[in-house]
Design a protein around this motif. Structure first.
Motif, PDB file in Angstrom:
ATOM      1  N   UNK A  37     -50.415  -2.611 -55.738  1.00  0.00           N
ATOM      2  CA  UNK A  37     -50.328  -1.312 -55.786  1.00  0.00           C
ATOM      3  C   UNK A  37     -49.445  -0.814 -56.957  1.00  0.00           C
ATOM      4  N   UNK A  38     -48.139  -1.374 -56.632  1.00  0.00           N
ATOM      5  CA  UNK A  38     -46.973  -0.848 -57.580  1.00  0.00           C
ATOM      6  C   UNK A  38     -47.230  -1.299 -58.972  1.00  0.00           C
ATOM      7  N   UNK A  39     -47.576  -2.728 -59.086  1.00  0.00           N
ATOM      8  CA  UNK A  39     -47.978  -3.130 -60.274  1.00  0.00           C
ATOM      9  C   UNK A  39     -49.166  -2.223 -61.155  1.00  0.00           C
ATOM     10  N   UNK A  40     -49.957  -1.974 -60.395  1.00  0.00           N
ATOM     11  CA  UNK A  40     -51.062  -1.166 -61.132  1.00  0.00           C
ATOM     12  C   UNK A  40     -50.541   0.217 -61.546  1.00  0.00           C
ATOM     13  N   UNK A  41     -49.863   0.858 -60.875  1.00  0.00           N
ATOM     14  CA  UNK A  41     -48.978   1.970 -61.053  1.00  0.00           C
ATOM     15  C   UNK A  41     -48.329   1.999 -62.315  1.00  0.00           C
ATOM     16  N   UNK A  42     -47.292   0.740 -62.428  1.00  0.00           N
ATOM     17  CA  UNK A  42     -46.455   0.647 -63.550  1.00  0.00           C
ATOM     18  C   UNK A  42     -47.332   0.360 -64.901  1.00  0.00           C
TER      19      UNK A  42
ATOM     20  N   UNK B 249     -47.969  -7.541 -66.520  1.00  0.00           N
ATOM     21  CA  UNK B 249     -48.705  -7.429 -65.498  1.00  0.00           C
ATOM     22  C   UNK B 249     -49.297  -8.536 -64.992  1.00  0.00           C
ATOM     23  N   UNK B 250     -50.134  -9.344 -65.975  1.00  0.00           N
ATOM     24  CA  UNK B 250     -50.972 -10.472 -65.770  1.00  0.00           C
ATOM     25  C   UNK B 250     -49.960 -11.487 -65.129  1.00  0.00           C
ATOM     26  N   UNK B 251     -48.762 -11.785 -65.810  1.00  0.00           N
ATOM     27  CA  UNK B 251     -47.920 -12.561 -65.280  1.00  0.00           C
ATOM     28  C   UNK B 251     -47.484 -12.607 -63.929  1.00  0.00           C
ATOM     29  N   UNK B 252     -47.050 -11.323 -63.632  1.00  0.00           N
ATOM     30  CA  UNK B 252     -46.855 -10.708 -62.320  1.00  0.00           C
ATOM     31  C   UNK B 252     -47.988 -11.249 -61.230  1.00  0.00           C
ATOM     32  N   UNK B 253     -49.219 -10.680 -61.377  1.00  0.00           N
ATOM     33  CA  UNK B 253     -50.134 -11.038 -60.643  1.00  0.00           C
ATOM     34  C   UNK B 253     -50.546 -12.395 -60.370  1.00  0.00           C
ATOM     35  N   UNK B 254     -50.245 -13.198 -61.548  1.00  0.00           N
ATOM     36  CA  UNK B 254     -50.522 -14.559 -61.220  1.00  0.00           C
ATOM     37  C   UNK B 254     -49.372 -15.159 -60.398  1.00  0.00           C
ATOM     38  N   UNK B 255     -47.915 -14.708 -60.391  1.00  0.00           N
ATOM     39  CA  UNK B 255     -47.004 -14.914 -59.372  1.00  0.00           C
ATOM     40  C   UNK B 255     -47.391 -14.703 -57.846  1.00  0.00           C
ATOM     41  N   UNK B 256     -48.253 -13.570 -57.976  1.00  0.00           N
ATOM     42  CA  UNK B 256     -48.646 -13.117 -56.353  1.00  0.00           C
ATOM     43  C   UNK B 256     -49.642 -13.886 -55.909  1.00  0.00           C
ATOM     44  N   UNK B 257     -50.733 -14.555 -56.791  1.00  0.00           N
ATOM     45  CA  UNK B 257     -51.686 -15.236 -56.249  1.00  0.00           C
ATOM     46  C   UNK B 257     -51.336 -16.492 -55.691  1.00  0.00           C
TER      47      UNK B 257
ATOM     48  N   UNK C  88     -50.362   1.693 -65.335  1.00  0.00           N
ATOM     49  CA  UNK C  88     -51.118   2.992 -65.606  1.00  0.00           C
ATOM     50  C   UNK C  88     -49.960   3.811 -66.333  1.00  0.00           C
ATOM     51  N   UNK C  89     -48.905   4.056 -65.858  1.00  0.00           N
ATOM     52  CA  UNK C  89     -47.649   4.682 -66.336  1.00  0.00           C
ATOM     53  C   UNK C  89     -47.174   4.128 -67.769  1.00  0.00           C
ATOM     54  N   UNK C  90     -47.628   3.014 -68.185  1.00  0.00           N
ATOM     55  CA  UNK C  90     -47.072   2.340 -69.461  1.00  0.00           C
ATOM     56  C   UNK C  90     -45.872   1.981 -69.366  1.00  0.00           C
ATOM     57  N   UNK C  91     -45.215   1.770 -68.273  1.00  0.00           N
ATOM     58  CA  UNK C  91     -43.951   1.209 -68.046  1.00  0.00           C
ATOM     59  C   UNK C  91     -43.821  -0.334 -68.034  1.00  0.00           C
ATOM     60  N   UNK C  92     -45.110  -0.920 -67.936  1.00  0.00           N
ATOM     61  CA  UNK C  92     -45.057  -2.492 -67.786  1.00  0.00           C
ATOM     62  C   UNK C  92     -46.342  -2.698 -68.799  1.00  0.00           C
ATOM     63  N   UNK C  93     -45.966  -3.733 -69.680  1.00  0.00           N
ATOM     64  CA  UNK C  93     -46.947  -4.171 -70.653  1.00  0.00           C
ATOM     65  C   UNK C  93     -48.315  -5.147 -69.767  1.00  0.00           C
ATOM     66  N   UNK C  94     -49.436  -5.096 -70.379  1.00  0.00           N
ATOM     67  CA  UNK C  94     -50.340  -5.763 -69.955  1.00  0.00           C
ATOM     68  C   UNK C  94     -50.031  -7.236 -69.541  1.00  0.00           C
TER      69      UNK C  94
END
Length: 59
Positions: free
Chosen positions: A31-36, A47-55, A38-44
């Motif tokens: 949720x936090x990553x998606x909000x970041x 984001x994808x790299x962070x999601x990859x670490x969560x999986x 959406x607010x354009x404080x994190x590049x896509x």
């Protein structure tokens, strides 16, 4: 307890499910990553790299 669940089901009330603590933490992270993003404080790409670490893949 089973009778209570049957009663709730018959009357359209949702049956409470157990949610693991790890699942809640992962959902909060996502949720936090998606909000970041959406607010354009994190590049896509970040984001994808962070999601990859969560999986976690269980083989």
């Amino acid at each position: 307890m089973a009778e209570t669940e049957v009663y709730q089901y018959e009357h359209g009330e949702p049956v409470a499910k157990r949610v693991r603590k790890g699942t809640l933490l992962l959902q909060k992270k996502m949720q936090r990553l998606c909000e970041e993003v959406a607010s354009e404080s994190k590049a896509v790409q970040d984001f994808l790299a962070a999601v990859g670490h969560c999986i976690r893949i269980h083989v």
